[in-house]
Design a protein around this motif. Structure first.
Motif, mmCIF file in Angstrom:
data_model
loop_
_atom_site.group_PDB
_atom_site.id
_atom_site.type_symbol
_atom_site.label_atom_id
_atom_site.label_comp_id
_atom_site.label_asym_id
_atom_site.label_seq_id
_atom_site.Cartn_x
_atom_site.Cartn_y
_atom_site.Cartn_z
ATOM 1 N N ARG A 179 -58.427 11.444 -48.360
ATOM 2 C CA ARG A 179 -58.479 10.152 -47.663
ATOM 3 C C ARG A 179 -58.085 9.039 -48.631
ATOM 4 N N THR A 180 -56.986 8.367 -48.327
ATOM 5 C CA THR A 180 -56.522 7.242 -49.136
ATOM 6 C C THR A 180 -56.705 5.911 -48.425
ATOM 7 N N ASP A 181 -57.339 5.938 -47.269
ATOM 8 C CA ASP A 181 -57.474 4.726 -46.447
ATOM 9 C C ASP A 181 -58.878 4.134 -46.484
ATOM 10 N N VAL A 182 -59.766 4.703 -47.296
ATOM 11 C CA VAL A 182 -61.171 4.306 -47.245
ATOM 12 C C VAL A 182 -61.359 2.845 -47.620
ATOM 13 N N ARG A 183 -60.702 2.398 -48.664
ATOM 14 C CA ARG A 183 -60.859 1.002 -49.094
ATOM 15 C C ARG A 183 -60.450 0.043 -47.984
ATOM 16 N N THR A 217 -76.515 -1.392 -49.927
ATOM 17 C CA THR A 217 -76.140 0.015 -49.980
ATOM 18 C C THR A 217 -76.239 0.654 -48.604
ATOM 19 N N ASP A 218 -77.304 0.349 -47.869
ATOM 20 C CA ASP A 218 -77.463 0.916 -46.523
ATOM 21 C C ASP A 218 -76.299 0.518 -45.621
ATOM 22 N N ARG A 219 -75.865 -0.731 -45.726
ATOM 23 C CA ARG A 219 -74.729 -1.173 -44.910
ATOM 24 C C ARG A 219 -73.459 -0.446 -45.323
ATOM 25 N N LEU A 220 -73.257 -0.278 -46.623
ATOM 26 C CA LEU A 220 -72.079 0.437 -47.110
ATOM 27 C C LEU A 220 -72.069 1.870 -46.598
ATOM 28 N N ARG A 278 -69.946 6.280 -43.262
ATOM 29 C CA ARG A 278 -70.101 7.358 -42.278
ATOM 30 C C ARG A 278 -69.146 7.164 -41.099
ATOM 31 N N GLU A 279 -68.958 5.925 -40.671
ATOM 32 C CA GLU A 279 -68.004 5.636 -39.610
ATOM 33 C C GLU A 279 -66.583 5.961 -40.042
ATOM 34 N N VAL A 280 -66.230 5.516 -41.236
ATOM 35 C CA VAL A 280 -64.877 5.668 -41.741
ATOM 36 C C VAL A 280 -64.522 7.150 -41.930
ATOM 37 N N LEU A 281 -65.468 7.919 -42.438
ATOM 38 C CA LEU A 281 -65.204 9.319 -42.769
ATOM 39 C C LEU A 281 -65.469 10.277 -41.619
ATOM 40 N N ARG A 282 -65.926 9.766 -40.514
ATOM 41 C CA ARG A 282 -66.263 10.619 -39.374
ATOM 42 C C ARG A 282 -65.030 11.365 -38.902
ATOM 43 N N GLU A 306 -62.025 -3.644 -43.368
ATOM 44 C CA GLU A 306 -62.054 -4.021 -41.952
ATOM 45 C C GLU A 306 -63.482 -4.211 -41.460
ATOM 46 N N ARG A 307 -64.417 -3.572 -42.115
ATOM 47 C CA ARG A 307 -65.827 -3.665 -41.744
ATOM 48 C C ARG A 307 -66.590 -4.654 -42.620
#
Length: 344
Positions: free
Chosen positions: A294-298, A332-335, A340-344, A303-304
């Motif tokens: 995954r190269t799109d995580v950043r 950290t909890d927000r991150l 989890r959304e991004v990597l789902r 976006e979030r």
């Protein structure tokens, strides 16, 4: 948004401040939140009454020398840690300069800007230092400890193996005070030939905008660094801050902050477990994470509303890597929820 590679395949001048912006939670810059403290702001503000006079580094030099039990002629105040790398690049004429990567890219950028060729030793695996990987004929070696962006702290004994007559060993300790007691620091070592230690007040004290740090070096090399600097390059407010942050009381405050940060880092690591790959053993105020494939995580985190530091500008890393600053558990909890959304 991404700058193209500019030097030897990487954008060596890209830094975390380029990642942040309005409305974004800053997990990209490694400056401690809530700084500078009020007492330090007051000291700096009071120094403005002296701006008509040229800066006098004597008090700051004496304070730093006392802190590290070194002679005053071995202390060189700098306009931030980054200026130290520029001064070294100007003062030295290395035949074989080696930079140990992944690490802060300004040392290599400064050397290249001064016309020096640079070889890279790129650490892999757990990202710990292998002294045998550094060429024997290297007469200038640069390494970070703890290293940015890996957060790995190299044992002092391994670093000492790199020191030898005829070689300048530069150790960037900008993050060493993010650990209680400053373990593995070499700032007080005067027995290692050619050792230069660079320090910064940026991270722990929140003074990125003031530009204040210092170099510790053998007296002859320290004099060459001073000669390479512009006159009065370190301002009066910066010198006042340098003296103030070198006192025993300030060091105790920094140590307490380091203990609190260690708790927050442990929380972050626990939250990331099983979600991303954490590279190395983090020992500083940030964590290097990898998301294989995954190269799109950043970009997706951005976006979030969350800004993390891209990894692909560091030699040895790629776009699967991001650097995450340690923050309070609620951030950290927000991150982690966003991850989890991004990597789902």
């Amino acid at each position: 948004m991404s700058a193209p590679p500019t030097e030897a395949g990487y954008d060596l001048h890209h830094h975390g401040d380029a990642e942040v912006g309005p409305g974004l939670v800053d997990l990209a810059v490694n400056v401690r939140a809530g700084t500078p403290p009020d007492w330090l702001r007051a000291r700096i503000a009071a120094s403005l009454a002296d701006l008509a006079a040229y800066p006098d580094p004597a008090a700051a030099v004496a304070a730093v020398a006392a802190r590290h039990a070194r002679p005053e002629d071995e202390v060189v105040p700098t306009a931030g840690g980054a200026e130290g790398f520029v001064l070294l690049a100007r003062a030295l004429r290395p035949r074989h300069a080696v930079v140990v990567h992944p690490q802060f890219t300004e040392p290599e950028a400064a050397l290249r800007a001064a016309g020096h060729a640079v070889d890279r030793v790129v650490l892999t695996g757990d990202l710990t230092l292998d002294p045998d990987a550094v060429p024997d004929d290297a007469d200038l070696v640069v390494v970070g400890n703890p290293t940015n962006p890996t957060s790995v702290r190299h044992p002092a004994g391994l670093l000492a193996e790199l020191a030898r007559p005829g070689r300048t060993l530069v150790v960037d300790e900008a993050f060493v005070d993010t650990a209680p007691g400053e373990p593995d620091a070499l700032a007080g070592r005067r027995d290692l030939p050619g050792l230069v230690v660079l320090r910064s007040l940026t991270k722990t004290w929140g003074l990125a905008g003031l530009r204040v740090g210092y170099a510790l070096a053998p007296a002859d090399l320290a004099q060459r660094l001073r000669a390479a600097a512009p006159p009065w390059s370190v301002s009066t407010p910066a010198l006042v801050a340098l003296a103030a942050c070198s006192t025993p009381a300030a060091r105790a405050e920094a140590d307490a902050a380091a203990r609190a940060m260690a708790d927050d880092r442990a929380y972050l690591l626990g939250a990331l477990d099983g979600l991303v790959e954490v590279r190395g053993t983090p020992a500083a105020s940030f964590v290097l994470a990898r998301t294989p494939g995954r190269t799109d995580v950043r970009a997706r985190l951005r976006e979030r509303g969350l800004a993390v530091r891209r990894g692909d500008t560091f030699p040895g890393l790629d776009a699967e890597h991001v650097r995450i600053a340690v923050r309070a558990p609620e951030i950290t909890d927000r991150l982690v929820a966003a991850l989890r959304e991004v990597l789902r």
